[in-house]
Design an enzyme around this catalytic site. Structure first.
Site, short mmCIF file in Angstrom:
data_model
loop_
_atom_site.label_atom_id
_atom_site.label_comp_id
_atom_site.label_asym_id
_atom_site.label_seq_id
_atom_site.Cartn_x
_atom_site.Cartn_y
_atom_site.Cartn_z
N LEU A 418 0.83 -1.21 0.00
CA LEU A 418 0.00 0.00 0.00
C LEU A 418 0.86 1.25 0.00
O LEU A 418 0.44 2.30 -0.48
CB LEU A 418 -0.91 0.01 1.24
CG LEU A 418 -1.94 -1.13 1.33
CD1 LEU A 418 -2.67 -1.06 2.66
CD2 LEU A 418 -2.94 -1.03 0.18
N GLY A 421 7.75 3.73 3.33
CA GLY A 421 8.33 4.90 4.00
C GLY A 421 9.77 4.64 4.38
O GLY A 421 10.37 3.63 4.01
N GLY A 424 9.62 1.55 7.06
CA GLY A 424 8.91 0.30 6.83
C GLY A 424 8.01 0.34 5.62
O GLY A 424 7.86 1.36 4.95
N THR A 425 7.39 -0.81 5.34
CA THR A 425 6.48 -0.98 4.21
C THR A 425 5.12 -1.43 4.73
O THR A 425 5.04 -2.26 5.64
CB THR A 425 7.04 -2.03 3.23
OG1 THR A 425 8.35 -1.65 2.84
CG2 THR A 425 6.16 -2.15 2.01
N VAL A 426 4.05 -0.89 4.15
CA VAL A 426 2.69 -1.22 4.57
C VAL A 426 2.07 -2.14 3.51
O VAL A 426 2.06 -1.81 2.32
CB VAL A 426 1.84 0.05 4.75
CG1 VAL A 426 0.43 -0.33 5.19
CG2 VAL A 426 2.48 0.98 5.77
N LYS A 440 2.09 -3.10 8.82
CA LYS A 440 3.29 -2.26 8.68
C LYS A 440 4.49 -3.07 9.14
O LYS A 440 4.60 -3.42 10.32
CB LYS A 440 3.15 -0.98 9.50
CG LYS A 440 4.32 -0.01 9.32
CD LYS A 440 4.08 1.28 10.09
CE LYS A 440 5.22 2.27 9.89
NZ LYS A 440 4.99 3.52 10.66
N ASP A 538 5.08 14.67 13.51
CA ASP A 538 5.24 14.45 12.07
C ASP A 538 3.89 14.58 11.37
O ASP A 538 3.49 13.70 10.60
CB ASP A 538 5.86 13.07 11.81
CG ASP A 538 6.45 12.97 10.40
OD1 ASP A 538 6.61 14.02 9.75
OD2 ASP A 538 6.72 11.85 9.95
#
Length: 733
Positions: A418, A421, A424-426, A440, A538
């Site tokens: 999806l 970043g 990490g990866t979602v 995540k 953030d």
């Protein structure tokens, strides 16, 4: 299955066949027939002490055209009537050595001239020869010498030289021609004729130990210059010089297959000259002889086995162009004298049997120990990852196993991604009950700070329950990297709807105000209503998700900090995203809840303008600075998105812009609290009636012009006085 003796015999036979197999090798150096025989039948093979191999020849019909040698009084000369005497012919190198006269310039001690010689040499009439530019160089010798070499060829002229001057003999290095006493200069390719010139600066009056200057062309690689050379060259007439020769006018590709092709010997090959057009011939590897002859003196096989000592220790088998070695049946090895040789096969059998049994027992014991160790380590590893990834926190959420999440994400298939970043990866996942989740997964890294961000996110989200904050469903802590499981928010990020191609201008002003109100409400809850206040640190449009109804969900709490009420204003390393970062936080490293207010102000400006947080004009500016410049200069309409201007009233747009301006104040004390921002945005979203509805606009006037001419403070007072009473926003706890 035969008896043990039969099996042993078969094993020995296989080893013999493998070890004794013939292996071609490169031929070692061998003595060969004298080159004196490499001439045509009936032709003279020598002139004095110089061998004359074909294509060179002395008598008529003994040479190839252009390679005639004149033998007079035991001295060979190039050409039929030439005056260049030869020293040696190097057949395979394509070179020959000739004598070259030395130029002299000598004086008496009183400074008067005693000897002066300026020779010249030309091979213009000998097209197969050239002075070798790779081997030769111009040399001048003397204590005050200046020498020159000049081309005599009218079509290709050149002049070069060098000079040397010194008065103290101790200055001169021995063994090298480095410029003191002896200097050199290169010559060009394709040189065929030259003259030598030599002179002195002061008639050698300042160096009585060397009263002559010398100049000549010579093979500089063989030049060994010392102080005694001054005396030696006074009695020397000439110096050896290297010529390149080749079969001229054609390359190998052009000459091959023609009647005049020179490489006539079988097992020969052609190679192009390196000094201009032409080619040479040579024998293939494993053959020796004269490649220019098509007879017994041509390229013939070298019998490597006849060499002393033999290249093989036991058996040598000569082959055309090569050879091979072998061992007797009871021995093994490659048979090479410079290889493994031949060794007894019984030694190999005992060694193999011992090694084989040892390996068998080692593998068996090792496999059993490894199985036990692996089973224990797997449990320890899961426990280690569990504690490392924050298992000691015991969060009040569901703990997923790594197998569950692998199955839900189709083993983390690339098609399920999806978003990605920095940490990490979602992935999109589907549980067995068909519930869709977002997983995540942290990147594999040795950076403990990244793992701490995940642990921090679990700690923060497990204590928060708000309809506009993405819900944490659970986590997996037993894998190498921690994984978090969220509710699935299907409509992407707010940044996607505001900036991406095909989505720009898709959100109505009403939706933008509602989304900003929901985000402000969530941040207000974090700052004021959570059990322990949370500063997000953030806030940006990529961290705001939208569901099917475009309801906002604040996400990504990896950089968040839980701050007790009495500790607002902590100092840390600066975290955040360029364009959203609070300038005061950036300068001091001290973050407060007002840092989130600044970042939210940038998000609000993005919603009003449709522009990215870093905009480029004539000079690079971030969006906050650009927006404040436009508002302060009365150019608000210029920066607002077209749809926002079309759907909004001047008062509403001015009020929203004024609120954003206060959020973007450079000093944190001048910014409103997040709950104040949330209340004002809630009021703006409820403002449905145009307060100027009864005002008649004259022809040509527009609401846009009114926005540009209105004062922010006047509009703000008017909006606050004319709005319906604000209704406190609802917080789900």
């Amino acid at each position: 299955m035969g008896s043990w003796s039969e099996q042993l015999f078969l094993l020995l036979l296989c080893l013999v066949l493998l070890a004794g197999a013939a292996t071609p090798q490169t031929a070692p150096p061998l003595s060969v027939d004298s080159a004196d025989r490499w001439v045509r039948p009936g032709c003279q093979s020598k002139c004095g002490n110089v061998s004359i191999p074909y294509p060179f020849g002395i008598d008529s019909g003994c040479s190839r055209p252009g390679f005639e040698i004149n033998c007079t009084d035991g001295t060979p000369y190039l050409g039929l009537g030439g005056n260049i005497d030869m020293v040696d012919i190097q057949l395979f190198q394509g070179t020959l050595v000739v004598n070259n006269y030395i130029a002299k310039d000598c004086y008496y001690q009183n400074g008067s001239l005693s000897d002066y010689i300026l020779p010249s040499i030309s091979i213009i009439g000998l097209p197969n020869y050239k002075f070798s530019s790779d081997r030769n160089g111009f040399v001048a010798i003397g204590c005050d010498a200046q020498g020159y070499i000049v081309s005599n060829d009218e079509e290709n002229t050149f002049r070069t030289g060098c000079s040397s001057y010194f008065t103290n003999a101790s200055f001169m290095p021995n063994g090298t021609c480095s410029g003191i006493g002896c200097c050199t200069a290169p010559i060009p390719k394709d040189l065929r004729s030259f003259s030598l010139l030599v002179d002195s600066f002061n008639n050698h009056s300042n160096c009585s130990f060397a009263l002559c200057s010398y100049a000549f062309l010579a093979d500089v690689g063989k030049l060994n210059f010392t102080l005694s050379s001054f005396t030696e060259y006074s009695n020397r007439v000439n110096e050896p010089l290297t010529l390149d020769w080749a079969i001229m006018n054609q390359t190998c590709e052009q000459a091959n297959g023609t009647r005049d092709f020179a490489c006539v010997s079988p097992n020969s090959y052609c190679l192009n000259s390196t000094n201009g057009p032409g080619y040479l011939c040579n024998c293939s590897q494993g053959f020796h002889g004269n490649p220019y002859l098509n007879d017994s003196n041509g390229c013939s096989d070298i019998n490597e086995c006849s060499a002393v000592p033999s290249p093989c220790v036991k058996r040598c088998h000569n082959r055309e162009g090569s050879y091979s070695c072998s061992c007797p049946w009871y021995m093994y090895g490659d048979g090479q004298r410079d290889g493994s040789g031949c060794k007894s096969i019984l030694r190999l059998l005992y060694l193999s049997l011992g090694v084989g049994l040892s390996l068998f027992f080692l593998i068996a014991i090792g496999s059993w120990l490894y199985w036990i160790h692996k089973k224990r380590k797997l449990g320890e590893l899961k426990q280690h990852f569990f504690e490392k990834n924050g298992g000691s926190l015991r969060p009040d959420i569901r703990l997923f196993s790594s197998q569950e999440l692998e199955a839900a994400s189709d083993n983390y298939n690339q098609s399920r991604i999806l978003g990605e970043g920095g940490t990490g990866t979602v992935y999109r996942g589907v549980l067995p009950n068909q519930n869709v989740i977002a997983i995540k997964k942290a990147k594999i890294s040795n950076d403990e700070a990244e793992v701490q961000q995940f642990i921090n996110e679990v700690e923060v989200l497990s204590s928060i329950n708000h309809r506009n904050v993405v819900k944490l469903l659970g986590c997996c802590l037993e894998s190498q990297v921690p994984m978090l499981v969220y509710e699935f928010v299907p409509n992407g990020t707010l940044a996607h709807h505001v900036h991406d191609e095909g989505k720009r201008g898709s959100l109505s002003l009403e939706a933008r105000l509602r989304i900003s109100s929901e985000v402000a409400g969530a941040l207000s809850y974090l700052h004021s209503a959570a059990s322990t206040p949370v500063i997000h640190r953030d806030v940006k449009t990529t961290n705001i998700l939208l569901d099917h109804n475009l309801t906002a969900k604040v996400s990504d709490f990896g950089a968040s900090r839980m701050v007790p009420l009495d500790q607002n204003g902590l100092v840390s390393l600066v975290r955040g995203t360029f364009g959203y970062l609070d300038p005061e936080y950036f300068q001091t490293g001290e973050f407060t809840d007002k840092s989130d207010v600044y970042s939210f102000g940038v998000v609000l400006v993005e919603l009003l303008t449709g522009k990215k947080p870093v905009a480029k004009t004539q000079a690079v500016k971030n969006l906050a600075t650009l927006f404040m410049d436009c508002v302060n200069s009365g150019r608000l309409v210029e920066i607002l998105e077209e749809r926002v201007v079309e759907e909004g009233t001047p008062e509403l747009l001015e009020a929203a812009a004024e609120l954003a301006m206060r959020c973007l104040s450079l000093k944190s004390n001048d910014r409103p609290l997040m709950r104040e921002v949330a209340m004002e945005l809630e009021a703006l979203t409820r403002w449905k009636i145009h307060p100027w509805g009864n005002v008649n606009l004259e022809e040509g006037d527009s609401l846009l012009a009114m926005v540009g001419s209105s004062s922010p403070s006047v509009l703000r007072d008017y909006v606050n006085s004319s709005m319906e009473p604000m209704v406190p926003f609802e917080i789900v706890r």
